[in-house]
Design a protein around this motif. Structure first.
Motif, mmCIF file in Angstrom:
data_model
loop_
_atom_site.group_PDB
_atom_site.id
_atom_site.type_symbol
_atom_site.label_atom_id
_atom_site.label_comp_id
_atom_site.label_asym_id
_atom_site.label_seq_id
_atom_site.Cartn_x
_atom_site.Cartn_y
_atom_site.Cartn_z
ATOM 1 N N LYS A 137 0.847 -1.195 0.000
ATOM 2 C CA LYS A 137 0.000 0.000 0.000
ATOM 3 C C LYS A 137 0.880 1.241 0.000
ATOM 4 O O LYS A 137 1.807 1.362 0.787
ATOM 5 C CB LYS A 137 -0.868 -0.025 1.259
ATOM 6 C CG LYS A 137 -1.762 1.176 1.423
ATOM 7 C CD LYS A 137 -3.201 0.818 1.142
ATOM 8 C CE LYS A 137 -4.078 2.053 1.255
ATOM 9 N NZ LYS A 137 -5.079 2.091 0.208
ATOM 10 N N ALA A 138 0.574 2.117 -0.923
ATOM 11 C CA ALA A 138 1.439 3.283 -1.079
ATOM 12 C C ALA A 138 1.309 4.217 0.107
ATOM 13 O O ALA A 138 0.226 4.450 0.613
ATOM 14 C CB ALA A 138 1.061 4.014 -2.357
ATOM 15 N N ARG A 186 3.482 10.480 -0.314
ATOM 16 C CA ARG A 186 4.830 10.998 -0.559
ATOM 17 C C ARG A 186 4.828 12.505 -0.373
ATOM 18 O O ARG A 186 3.808 13.147 -0.579
ATOM 19 C CB ARG A 186 5.270 10.688 -1.989
ATOM 20 C CG ARG A 186 5.407 9.226 -2.285
ATOM 21 C CD ARG A 186 5.687 8.995 -3.746
ATOM 22 N NE ARG A 186 4.490 9.185 -4.571
ATOM 23 C CZ ARG A 186 4.506 9.249 -5.889
ATOM 24 N NH1 ARG A 186 5.650 9.178 -6.533
ATOM 25 N NH2 ARG A 186 3.401 9.417 -6.576
ATOM 26 N N HIS A 226 10.485 11.853 -8.262
ATOM 27 C CA HIS A 226 10.101 10.659 -9.020
ATOM 28 C C HIS A 226 9.713 11.027 -10.449
ATOM 29 O O HIS A 226 10.101 10.363 -11.403
ATOM 30 C CB HIS A 226 8.928 9.943 -8.331
ATOM 31 C CG HIS A 226 9.339 9.167 -7.123
ATOM 32 N ND1 HIS A 226 8.479 8.879 -6.094
ATOM 33 C CD2 HIS A 226 10.532 8.635 -6.776
ATOM 34 C CE1 HIS A 226 9.128 8.183 -5.166
ATOM 35 N NE2 HIS A 226 10.376 8.028 -5.560
ATOM 36 N N GLN A 233 0.503 13.861 -11.434
ATOM 37 C CA GLN A 233 1.823 14.206 -10.896
ATOM 38 C C GLN A 233 2.645 15.022 -11.883
ATOM 39 O O GLN A 233 3.579 15.714 -11.506
ATOM 40 C CB GLN A 233 2.621 12.928 -10.571
ATOM 41 C CG GLN A 233 2.087 12.135 -9.414
ATOM 42 C CD GLN A 233 1.058 11.112 -9.847
ATOM 43 O OE1 GLN A 233 0.541 11.156 -10.952
ATOM 44 N NE2 GLN A 233 0.736 10.202 -8.957
#
Lengths: 266, 249
Positions: free
Chosen positions: A5-6, A9, A17, A106
């Motif tokens: 599970k992320a 961030r 990233h 993102q």
């Protein structure tokens, strides 16, 4: 589910990233876009040098540049100009070229411009280093007299190219016609930046106006740091190049912030 | 159902600015989507279904009002966009894994996507050579490799064959309670399989229905058609068993 599970961030990490992913992607796209791409990086400046030397010999102007050998003088100017030109032209089209990626939230349009410019800057730096090495081995006097000074000018050109790319990328997205104007402007800019014609030989009255062009400053300065005896055009200043770079970059970033959503959704 | 809705639209207005002005497409949407509820969005062509989905996915912004999101939402899985046509499926998958922060798990993700998409050797061919069904398989598999709370699907299921649809249905049934789906589709069967509730977009307004069947009823009523269904055999008028169309196929 193979990945855990992320975790959330931090914005910095997300940006990092995205930058690394975009960088690898751009590199592959750039070097495999056609079979000729990696060769062309080296071939283009060499062809220009050969052509320009031939033309100058043909019109019998001789190879007189105050305080420097002609071919090294030409090569340095060309490589610097090419750095600027490809940052500007390729960075400018980064947003249009990466439209498909904006569905990932993102990825911001600004990121694609920054990464494309960073990649072009890296490629051109490597190409330049290799070219200088080759020319030194061929016996030309191209060892920089002031390497740190040369690097400083090189960085200023990168900043200027990034700034121009940042501003024009927004413009080109909404007015595709702008790309044509850029193409139209880049030829006179090539001549007026003193890449092939020494500006020193021009009358002072004209020089005054030519000095509005920041690329003339940059090219003269980088030559000055390569050849210790070289007489630069009077009144060239590194700070002028940086001022242009910072101003265009800030203008570009402001445009990017203002029109971000319109660029993403278009 | 938790108390706090995951997605909340507050007075959302959206118009398109064309060269000849633009009309309002969405005129003040208000709805809330509770956690864990899958929602089907129905409406006529041009009613603003895809636009709404793009706004939920963060690809577009409302002109007025706001959409509040309290969860991880996938990008809209559709037929267009998201993939660079000149790059291979593998390269695209790698790129998306990296921007989603899955650097360490790139190999696992690739394996999983490959297993879901089942496109064989085409995985290493440029996306430009894919058929729309292959693209949908890849896009769906890719988004399923990440743990989103809400998945957005824009007609991605429309082009798939039966096995793909079964797989997608299975995948979402596996994660009931964990993730939900917001989908735009004109296919009654897949909507019924995957969604519980419905939003009917009509004349710029959104009407929320707790039951998907009611939304479908309202939709069919608005286009002046009654769907072909038999007398109730099973509960729910749109059950595939009751639909004459589906029986034939």
């Amino acid at each position: 589910m193979s990945i855990p599970k992320a975790k959330p961030r931090s914005p910095w990490l997300v940006t990092w990233h995205v930058y690394t992913a975009l960088f690898m992607r751009e590199f592959i796209a750039r070097l495999t876009q056609d079979r000729f791409a990696p060769v062309w990086l080296f071939l283009e400046p060499i062809l220009h040098v050969v052509l320009l030397v031939a033309v100058r010999d043909l019109i019998g102007r001789g190879r007189i540049v105050p305080g420097a050998e002609f071919i090294p003088w030409l090569v340095i100017g060309l490589l610097t100009y090419f750095l600027f030109r490809s940052l500007w032209n390729r960075g400018m089209t980064a947003i249009n070229g990466n439209k498909a990626l904006f569905c990932y939230r993102q990825v911001h349009p600004t990121d694609t411009v920054i990464i494309r410019c960073a990649m072009e800057a890296k490629l051109h730096s490597v190409v330049t280093l290799i070219m200088i090495t080759v020319f030194v081995m061929l016996g030309f006097d191209m060892v920089p007299a002031d390497p740190l000074g040369a690097i400083e000018v090189w960085l200023a050109v990168i900043l200027l190219g990034l700034g121009m790319a940042m501003s024009f990328s927004v413009l080109v997205t909404f007015f595709p016609e702008a790309a044509k104007i850029v193409a139209l402007v880049s030829l006179p800019l090539y001549l007026l930046s003193g890449v092939m014609i020494p500006i020193q030989l021009m009358p002072h009255g004209i020089q005054e106006y030519l000095l509005y062009n920041p690329m003339l400053h940059a090219i003269e300065l980088i030559r000055g740091s390569f050849f210790s005896t070289y007489h630069m055009v009077r009144d060239v200043e590194l700070s002028y190049v940086y001022e242009w770079g910072v101003c265009t970059l800030l203008l570009g970033l402001a445009l990017q912030v203002r029109y971000k959503m319109r660029m993403v959704s278009s | 159902m938790s108390a706090e809705p995951v997605i909340e639209a507050r007075n959302v207005w959206k118009r398109y600015h064309g060269p000849f002005g633009g009309d309002w497409v969405l005129k003040g949407l208000n709805f809330t989507i509770p956690r864990g509820i899958s929602v089907g969005i129905v409406g006529k062509n041009g009613a603003g279904k895809s636009t709404l989905l793009r706004m939920i996915g963060g690809m577009d912004a409302p002109d007025k009002g706001e959409i509040i999101e309290r969860c991880r939402i996938s990008w809209p899985i559709g037929l267009s966009g998201g993939f660079q046509p000149s790059m291979t499926g593998r390269q695209n998958v790698k790129f998306v894994s990296r921007i989603q922060g899955g650097n360490k798990y790139v190999d696992d993700i690739i394996e999983e996507v490959q297993a879901f998409a089942e496109i064989g050797k085409a995985f290493d061919k440029p996306i430009a050579t894919y058929s729309s069904g292959m693209k949908a398989r890849l896009a769906f598999g890719l988004s399923l490799a990440f743990d989103f709370d809400v998945y957005l699907s824009d007609e991605a299921t429309a082009v798939g064959d039966v096995t793909f649809k079964n797989k997608a249905t299975q995948a979402f049934q596996d994660r009931i309670g964990r993730s939900s789906l917001i989908m735009v589709s004109h296919q009654v069967k897949i909507l019924r399989d995957l969604c519980q509730s419905g939003i009917f977009l009509h004349e710029g307004k959104a009407i929320w229905y707790d039951k998907l069947d009611d939304a479908l009823d309202a939709y069919y009523e608005s286009i002046g058609q009654t769907p072909n269904y038999n007398e109730k055999q099973k509960p729910g008028r749109y059950d595939p068993e009751n639909l004459i169309d589906n029986k034939r196929t």
